[in-house]
Design a protein around this motif. Structure first.
Motif, short mmCIF file in Angstrom:
data_model
loop_
_atom_site.label_atom_id
_atom_site.label_comp_id
_atom_site.label_asym_id
_atom_site.label_seq_id
_atom_site.Cartn_x
_atom_site.Cartn_y
_atom_site.Cartn_z
N ARG A 114 0.83 -1.21 0.00
CA ARG A 114 0.00 0.00 0.00
C ARG A 114 0.86 1.26 0.00
N ALA B 227 0.61 4.22 -2.80
CA ALA B 227 -0.06 5.40 -2.25
C ALA B 227 0.22 6.66 -3.07
N HIS C 265 -2.56 7.20 -5.54
CA HIS C 265 -3.93 7.16 -5.04
C HIS C 265 -4.49 8.56 -4.83
N ALA C 266 -5.80 8.61 -4.69
CA ALA C 266 -6.52 9.87 -4.47
C ALA C 266 -6.13 10.47 -3.11
N ALA D 281 -6.17 11.56 0.70
CA ALA D 281 -6.57 10.73 1.84
C ALA D 281 -7.97 11.06 2.33
N THR E 145 -10.91 10.33 1.21
CA THR E 145 -12.01 10.55 0.27
C THR E 145 -12.61 9.17 -0.06
N THR F 239 -12.98 7.78 -2.99
CA THR F 239 -12.10 7.10 -3.95
C THR F 239 -10.89 6.51 -3.24
N TRP F 240 -10.31 7.26 -2.33
CA TRP F 240 -9.16 6.78 -1.56
C TRP F 240 -9.54 5.54 -0.76
N GLN G 120 -9.66 2.63 -3.09
CA GLN G 120 -8.30 2.28 -3.48
C GLN G 120 -7.56 1.58 -2.34
N LEU G 121 -7.76 2.04 -1.13
CA LEU G 121 -7.12 1.42 0.03
C LEU G 121 -7.58 -0.02 0.20
#
Length: 137
Positions: free
Chosen positions: A79, A83, A86-87, A89, A91, A93-94, A97-98
């Motif tokens: 991760r 990171a 990624h979008a 933090a 959000t 979308t984040w 993604q996480l």
């Protein structure tokens, strides 16, 4: 667990010495963190029962804790690498993604990482389980 991974990677003539060191350290860290947690869980499961139950509890709890904690460390490292793309933090979308990055990392560990426990890690697991069962007497 680190020795098992190191032996497998060295025998397989894997990548570079730095990557071998990193993977071995990851497996060693997972084993170090998992041992007390696995013993604690095994003691809870086998409390007041015979040595056979103690062996089975130690085997299952140590194996589960080792694989679980090592795969968790792998997922965190995986991760942290992704990171960057990624979008922002916290959000929505984040969050997606996480979750999906962690699930993919866990899947990759199961497919590629479990084999590094054999045969030395399995022997160590068996020996630790026998030791635990004898302590239960």
């Amino acid at each position: 667990m680190g020795a098992s991974a190191l032996a497998n990677l060295m025998l397989g003539d894997w990548e570079t010495p730095e990557k071998i060191r990193t993977v071995s350290l990851l497996f060693a860290s997972g084993g170090v963190l998992a041992f007390p947690a696995g013993l604690f869980a095994a003691r809870l499961v086998s409390l007041g029962r015979g040595s056979e139950v103690g062996f089975a509890a130690a085997f299952a709890c140590l194996a589960g804790a080792t694989v679980g904690l090592t795969s968790g460390l792998f997922a965190l490292q995986y991760r942290s690498y992704y990171a960057e793309w990624h979008a922002p933090a916290f959000t929505l979308t984040w969050g997606f993604q996480l979750v999906f990055t962690m699930l993919v990392a866990l899947y990759q560990f199961v497919v590629l990482g479990i084999r590094l426990y054999f045969p030395l890690g399995f022997v160590a697991l068996f020996a630790a389980s026998v030791w635990f069962a004898r302590q239960q007497r």
